[in-house]
Motif scaffolding. Structure first.
Motif, mmCIF file in Angstrom:
data_model
loop_
_atom_site.group_PDB
_atom_site.id
_atom_site.type_symbol
_atom_site.label_atom_id
_atom_site.label_comp_id
_atom_site.label_asym_id
_atom_site.label_seq_id
_atom_site.Cartn_x
_atom_site.Cartn_y
_atom_site.Cartn_z
ATOM 1 N N THR A 279 2.637 1.749 -3.300
ATOM 2 C CA THR A 279 1.677 2.110 -4.339
ATOM 3 C C THR A 279 1.278 3.576 -4.236
ATOM 4 O O THR A 279 1.225 4.294 -5.249
ATOM 5 N N ARG A 280 1.016 4.026 -3.009
ATOM 6 C CA ARG A 280 0.605 5.430 -2.831
ATOM 7 C C ARG A 280 1.727 6.396 -3.218
ATOM 8 O O ARG A 280 1.463 7.475 -3.754
ATOM 9 N N GLU A 281 2.975 6.030 -2.915
ATOM 10 C CA GLU A 281 4.097 6.893 -3.294
ATOM 11 C C GLU A 281 4.169 7.092 -4.802
ATOM 12 O O GLU A 281 4.623 8.141 -5.279
ATOM 13 N N TYR B 11 8.546 -1.438 -7.009
ATOM 14 C CA TYR B 11 7.184 -1.971 -6.899
ATOM 15 C C TYR B 11 7.066 -3.284 -7.673
ATOM 16 O O TYR B 11 6.512 -4.277 -7.172
ATOM 17 N N LYS C 276 -6.078 7.645 -10.356
ATOM 18 C CA LYS C 276 -5.419 6.780 -9.377
ATOM 19 C C LYS C 276 -5.704 5.304 -9.655
ATOM 20 O O LYS C 276 -4.795 4.465 -9.612
ATOM 21 N N GLU D 231 -3.010 2.283 -10.681
ATOM 22 C CA GLU D 231 -2.873 1.012 -9.970
ATOM 23 C C GLU D 231 -3.046 -0.167 -10.923
ATOM 24 O O GLU D 231 -2.298 -1.149 -10.851
ATOM 25 N N GLY E 6 0.797 -1.228 0.000
ATOM 26 C CA GLY E 6 0.000 0.000 0.000
ATOM 27 C C GLY E 6 0.822 1.266 0.000
ATOM 28 O O GLY E 6 0.565 2.193 -0.779
ATOM 29 N N SER E 7 1.826 1.330 0.862
ATOM 30 C CA SER E 7 2.620 2.559 0.970
ATOM 31 C C SER E 7 3.422 2.814 -0.303
ATOM 32 O O SER E 7 3.507 3.955 -0.777
ATOM 33 N N THR F 78 1.302 6.461 -7.071
ATOM 34 C CA THR F 78 0.055 6.998 -7.626
ATOM 35 C C THR F 78 -0.207 8.437 -7.184
ATOM 36 O O THR F 78 -0.899 9.176 -7.886
ATOM 37 N N ASP F 79 0.322 8.841 -6.041
ATOM 38 C CA ASP F 79 0.119 10.219 -5.556
ATOM 39 C C ASP F 79 1.245 11.153 -5.989
ATOM 40 O O ASP F 79 1.253 12.331 -5.614
ATOM 41 N N ASN F 80 2.183 10.629 -6.742
ATOM 42 C CA ASN F 80 3.358 11.413 -7.131
ATOM 43 C C ASN F 80 2.994 12.482 -8.154
ATOM 44 O O ASN F 80 2.191 12.242 -9.064
#
Length: 655
Positions: free
Chosen positions: A194-196, A218, A258, A262, A191-192, A198-200
């Motif tokens: 992935t967020r790094e 990843y 987002k 993913e 999760g962490s 997709t939120d980039n």
């Protein structure tokens, strides 16, 4: 122990599980971490158990050796008015005290096992606990004493069986549920990362390069093929990723939503994994990728062979115990010398072990079939890729990408099988110590002495003896009998008592003999029963309820029979099986003498408040109510209405 009177109300007597190891009492570790290869068995795969702490008022209980600082509130002795959370709190305090007392005697016992033992003691009618009356302080003391006696009798087959059942239930789940949970845990761990990604919002060149490196990490983490710290592996993954997703396409990637990001990350992982597997097969790559098919083709047969050997050894012991018990049934002198109840408890222990081995072996056989099928598919896909690519310089992605994804999916399934086999092998290894009492009480020389003159029969032999001896349906007008040739899915019927003969068990005070479905299966109140002989079938059919009651009462005295004979439905008011499934509980921390930071070990108490209901009583806490009187609205003889407005509202100072 300072306890109020509490009702022993079964619906409040729920399982209290904190999921510790039945022998060591240590809290479990996360069980879904990928274990090492099957050759070296992984560390214990322990499942947690738990129960939410009560939020309602609790009972103050002092720990042994501590002074009592608060007074326990009065508890209504009416069972119907007893708050469930308060009853549960008292049961928890009983469990904690038993655990502390056992620890004082040098025996570390998990609260899971203690909770089971409390239920066992209360269920046993010989202990005199009346389910319909209030549990007094003397009853609590007696309950603690009886539980202590059983838990400290460490060389007891019955206790070993209970420990085995608790351990197996906490650690076993079927392959489908396990893999679903494994995937959920994997997603949460990614999760962490992935967020790094997709939120980039990278813009600068350095930021884009950093983002690309994160995508490489990843891909490595999700595939599980190599370490992100291995330079050769990282280079190989980078080259494969650049061939399908060059860094120049990051700008387009950043414009996606987002969810689309993913989805694309997962797809890129599968394509890169497929490329690496193909390169490995061609001898041009595959750094850090183990040969899983070869590993599984060695590990699975070896594991099956080991379990088969243990299963045959256990069955040999079962047949000998059964022969001795049958011999003792006709010899009063032998019964007095042998202590048949202990031998029966040993029989239950080894029969439960047999059941668990059969479950494990069945899952491993299923896994072996899956591996064989997947290995063939893997080879077929690799050959298809070779035929598609051959010596071509460029190949349309529409032709090769689906094959790369299929390769990745198959390899992931092989990884799953590796984990499942490792977990099952570990579980098999860790239930073996629960057979320790056999050699102590029944060494080989004693067994041989009692076996003189006894006939040892296998379960298969007993089946063959009565294969043609079938029930005559014409002898029964009101009962339904089922036979293989007249019943669809005959072999899939759910037989009561795990297939053991109900009549023999009831008539011989607990002897377990397998029923023979060929004799005929009795359908009684939508349940199915088998018997080891025609005579047993006829005797049971004369009064089924009588024998069913005997089995139930026997299970109260030997609570390990509840799971062994699958009697959960008959005891669901006391031990609801849906709640007694330890695998689905959540682990919660429990305060101990070592963790209470030297403060007094007391629970916070909220005494009942003196409250009253308002009934026509004036109260002057509100503001004055406005009261305006209007006079003259009805008019009079004149046509003009003379209205008079009178303000009757009292001033604030007057209230």
């Amino acid at each position: 122990m300072s306890l109020p009177e509490i009702p022993l109300f079964l619906k409040f007597f729920q399982p209290i599980f904190w999921g510790k190891d039945p022998q060591s009492g240590t809290p479990p570790h996360p069980h879904l971490a990928p274990p090492p290869l099957v050759q070296s068995l992984p560390s214990p795969w322990l499942r947690g158990g738990g129960c939410e702490r009560p939020t309602a008022p609790t009972v103050t209980v002092r720990a042994p050796g501590q002074r009592q600082t608060d007074t326990a509130p009065a508890v209504d002795s009416d069972p119907a008015r007893m708050p469930p959370t308060q009853a549960e709190s008292v049961i928890r305090s009983i469990i904690r005290e038993i655990g502390q007392e056992c620890a004082a005697h040098g025996e570390i016992v998990s609260e899971t096992l203690i909770a089971f033992m409390v239920k066992a003691v209360v269920l046993d009618p010989s202990n005199g606990f009346n389910m319909d009356r209030t549990l007094m302080k003397s009853d609590v003391q007696n309950l603690v004493k009886l539980c202590m006696t059983r838990l400290l009798d460490t060389k007891n087959p019955s206790l070993d069986t209970v420990k085995m059942q608790v351990y197996f239930d906490m650690n076993y789940t079927n392959r489908v549920e396990f893999l679903e949970e494994h995937h959920r845990v994997l997603e949460s761990r990614l999760g962490s990362v992935t967020r790094e990604i997709t939120d980039n919002r990278a813009c600068a060149k350095e930021e884009l390069e950093s983002l690309y490196r994160k995508i490489i990490s990843y891909v490595l983490l999700r595939s599980g093929l190599g370490s992100p710290t291995d330079i050769k592996t990282v280079r190989e993954v980078t080259a494969a990723l650049q061939s399908v997703f060059p860094q120049a396409e990051l700008g387009t990637f950043l414009t996606l939503s987002k969810k689309d990001k993913e989805r694309q990350l997962k797809e890129l992982t599968m394509i890169v994994t497929g490329i690496r597997l193909f390169n490995r097969d061609c001898g041009k790559g595959g750094e850090g990728i183990d040969d899983l098919p070869a590993v599984l083709h060695v590990a699975i047969p070896a594991t099956m062979q080991h379990i088969d050997y243990q299963l045959e050894t256990a069955r040999s012991q079962i047949y000998r115990y059964t022969a001795i018990l049958e011999k003792a049934a006709n010899d009063p002198l032998m019964r007095a010398e042998l202590q048949p109840y202990m031998l029966k408890e040993a029989l239950y222990n080894i029969r439960q072990y047999e059941v668990f081995l059969q479950i494990i072996l069945s899952d491993i056989i299923t896994g072996a079939q899956e591996v064989e099928m997947m290995t063939k598919q893997l080879g077929a896909h690799l050959e298809q890729l070779k035929m598609t690519i051959k010596s071509k310089i460029a190949v349309p992605t529409s032709q090769v990408f689906p094959i790369f994804i299929a390769l990745s999916t198959l390899w992931t399934s092989l990884q799953n099988e590796t984990i499942v086999v490792g977990v099952l092998s570990n579980l098999f290894t860790h239930i073996q110590p629960f057979l320790g009492a056999h050699e102590l009480y029944f060494p080989e020389r004693v067994m041989q002495c009692h076996l003189n003159g006894a006939t040892v029969k296998t379960d298969v032999c007993r089946m063959k003896e009565h294969m043609e001896d079938r029930v005559n349906v014409a002898d029964f007008r009101k009962l339904e009998w089922l036979f293989p040739e007249t019943t669809a899915n005959f072999d899939k019927l759910l037989i009561q008592y795990r297939g053991f003969c109900a009549y023999t068990f009831a008539a011989t005070d607990g002897l377990l003999l397998p029923g023979n479905p060929a004799i005929g299966i009795l359908k009684y109140k939508e349940k199915y029963y088998t018997f080891n002989s025609k005579d047993a079938a006829y005797s049971f059919a004369e009064n089924p309820e009588h024998y069913i009651d005997i089995v139930r009462e026997k299970a109260k005295k030997n609570t390990e029979l509840i799971q062994l004979l699958e009697l959960h439905q008959q005891f669901e008011t006391f031990i609801p099986y849906s709640q007694a499934n330890l695998r689905q509980k959540v682990t919660h921390s429990v305060q101990t003498d070592l963790s209470h930071l030297r403060r007094e070990n007391c629970s916070q108490v909220y005494p009942p408040k003196d409250t009253s209901t308002q009934s026509m009583r004036e109260d002057s806490t509100g503001m004055p109510r406005p009261q305006i009187y209007l006079a003259g609205l009805r008019g009079g003889k004149s046509e003009i209405t003379d209205e008079v407005k009178v303000n009757l509202t009292r001033d604030v100072d007057e209230t």
